[in-house]
Design an enzyme around this catalytic site. Structure first.
Site, mmCIF file in Angstrom:
data_model
loop_
_atom_site.group_PDB
_atom_site.id
_atom_site.type_symbol
_atom_site.label_atom_id
_atom_site.label_comp_id
_atom_site.label_asym_id
_atom_site.label_seq_id
_atom_site.Cartn_x
_atom_site.Cartn_y
_atom_site.Cartn_z
ATOM 1 C CD1 TRP A 224 -2.022 -4.853 -8.237
ATOM 2 C CD2 TRP A 224 -0.022 -5.842 -8.285
ATOM 3 N NE1 TRP A 224 -1.312 -4.426 -7.131
ATOM 4 C CE2 TRP A 224 -0.086 -5.015 -7.138
ATOM 5 C CE3 TRP A 224 1.145 -6.565 -8.516
ATOM 6 C CZ2 TRP A 224 0.974 -4.902 -6.236
ATOM 7 C CZ3 TRP A 224 2.203 -6.452 -7.624
ATOM 8 C CH2 TRP A 224 2.103 -5.625 -6.501
ATOM 9 C CG HIS A 225 3.269 -7.945 -11.243
ATOM 10 N ND1 HIS A 225 2.348 -8.891 -10.830
ATOM 11 C CD2 HIS A 225 4.282 -7.974 -10.332
ATOM 12 C CE1 HIS A 225 2.802 -9.466 -9.721
ATOM 13 N NE2 HIS A 225 3.949 -8.928 -9.397
ATOM 14 N N GLY A 226 1.851 -4.651 -14.265
ATOM 15 C CA GLY A 226 2.189 -3.653 -15.273
ATOM 16 C C GLY A 226 1.167 -3.575 -16.387
#
Length: 498
Positions: free
Chosen positions: A348-350
């Site tokens: 989700w973050h990257g």
């Protein structure tokens, strides 16, 4: 539009004055239009008005923004809103147990995750296919895709609504205007917190009165948010950028300093944003839950994640971890559920290997803490260790987090591995260990750690509540810090890229 920009300094008072003069649906419509204007003020790096695209989609994107200040990426926000509004209405109209309910939910999830996947993960998946293709020389080229700001936040917020309607936890909103405002409300639109539908609609239907005490509390949150961002985060960025760009020529102590500095930078940056968002929302009559609760001086990783980005950690708990089975079942099932949840959190973050590694590391730390906390050693130390063990546990947690900070910040996994080797003295840069050019940042980090430990006992608004002297002192000190140490050039918030 940045909270720490001159444009917002003009936008905010105009919005709050006009918004409070209007009533009912006109007020909601005005807030929605203001929120869309706030979003459209963001200019993607692809838009270059002095060198426009002359063909294809790029031409229309550049023309709309440069000539009419219409950001074409706002259409994605509107598309997600329309799909989830009708999906939720159709889910509610279908009887319980009806197969159509699942179809409507699946459509909502596929549209949101598909949109997010296209913009965020296309190049990552193409790179993954290139890496596993060892049979020939064919390689996919990276696509020129710009990640729309805030897409990870508003898709998650919108998805949680349809899931809650499906599970009967909330009612589908009949008013498209109300639901659109829920998805696009500007304080939390681009970087959170991720607000649940029941919280937002509760306050939308029964707007909270804004008293003098509420204005003071909101003002304190906005002020401390600006201080965290402009004074601490943006100044720490200097040593962080220097460390991660020049790591090969630094000794282990200097890399430790840079890694820990990044942890504090992203904390001050992100907590600063959500402080401002919560304070601004309160002035409009909305009470959002805190998103940070001094997580940088916690005793263990579980405590850390109960206080860091709370809206996200509770989201993955409620919509991923618990549906997977949570801690129910065998030890293997529990380990599987933890690792799947945090692998998802990393992605989700990257869309990169180092974000995946960061998520895996969080899962490993949580599992390590879980199994350690049940041992006789842990029980004895918790009972008899006293203040010494308490401080040691907090420092140890911070140093474990530092490995994750490096994975999170590094541009590649190779860079992250090299820096982590230096942390444990497995890679020698040739620089003398006694050299520590950034010692003053180390002192600042120590002060931040101690202050976080002290203030973690009570929230800042509760400390100032009902005490005019403390309120005045708080305002004076923060303004002094902003004027004396604030970075004057507006800097993007770090979580805009997620």
């Amino acid at each position: 539009m940045l909270f720490n920009s001159f444009e917002f300094l003009i936008f905010f008072p105009i919005t709050i004055i006009i918004g409070n003069l209007l009533k009912n649906r006109w007020q909601r419509l005005f807030f929605l239009l203001a929120s869309y204007y706030f979003y459209m003020a963001w200019q993607p790096s692809s838009i270059k008005c002095d060198a426009r695209e002359t063909t294809g989609i790029g031409y229309w994107v550049d023309t709309l923004f440069c000539d009419y200040k219409i950001n074409a990426y706002v259409s994605i926000l509107l598309f997600s809103t329309v799909v989830d509004y009708f999906a939720a209405r159709l889910i509610e109209r279908s009887e319980a147990g009806n197969f159509k309910r699942k179809i409507y939910l699946i459509i909502s999830l596929l549209v949101n995750l598909g949109t997010l996947g296209f913009f965020k993960y296309t190049n990552f998946l193409l790179g993954l296919l290139n890496d596993i293709n060892v049979w020939n020389d064919f390689r996919f080229e990276n696509q020129d895709i710009i990640l729309p700001v805030g897409i990870s936040f508003y898709t998650f917020q919108s998805m949680s609504y349809t899931i809650d309607v499906f599970n009967g936890k909330t009612e589908a909103r009949k008013s498209f205007l109300d639901f659109s405002l829920y998805v696009a409300f500007f304080p939390q639109l681009v970087a959170g917190p991720i607000v649940r539908a029941e919280t937002f609609f509760r306050d939308l239907d029964h707007r909270l009165t804004v008293y003098k005490a509420n204005i003071e509390e909101a003002f304190c949150l906005i002020l401390i948010g600006l201080t965290r961002k402009i004074v601490f985060a943006d100044n720490l960025a200097k040593v962080v950028d220097s460390t991660f760009s020049n790591y090969a020529n630094l000794n282990p102590i200097e890399i430790w300093t840079g890694a820990l500095a990044f942890g504090w930078q992203i904390y001050f940056d992100f907590a600063g944003y959500t402080d401002i968002a919560i304070g601004v929302a309160r002035l409009f009559g909305f009470q959002f839950n805190p998103n940070f609760n001094f997580p940088m001086s916690c005793r263990n990783i579980a405590d850390h994640w109960s206080k860091w980005h709370i809206s996200f950690s509770t989201w993955i708990r409620d919509y991923i971890y618990i549906p997977l089975g949570g801690s129910r079942g065998s030890v293997y099932t529990y380990i599987r559920n933890i690792m799947i949840t945090w692998l998802f959190a990393g992605l989700w973050h990257g869309a990169a290997y180092h974000y995946v590694a960061w998520g895996v590391w969080q899962g490993v730390m949580l599992l390590g803490h879980k199994f350690y906390s049940g041992t006789g050693v842990a029980l004895t130390l918790n009972e008899k260790g006293g203040r010494t063990y308490d401080i040691f546990a907090r420092v140890f947690t911070m140093f474990c987090l530092a490995f994750g900070f490096i994975m999170f910040r590094a541009e590649s996994m190779e860079k992250a591995v090299s820096m982590m080797k230096s942390l444990v003295f497995l890679q020698n840069s040739g620089q003398p260990l006694w050299r520590w050019d950034n010692y003053h940042y180390g002192i600042l980090l120590l002060i931040c750690f101690i202050a976080s430990y002290v203030f973690s006992k009570r929230q800042i608004p509760s400390i100032l509540k009902g005490n005019p002297f403390k309120f005045t002192a708080f305002v004076v000190v923060n303004i002094y810090l902003l004027l004396l140490f604030g970075v004057t050039e507006s800097q993007n918030f770090l979580y805009f890229q997620f």
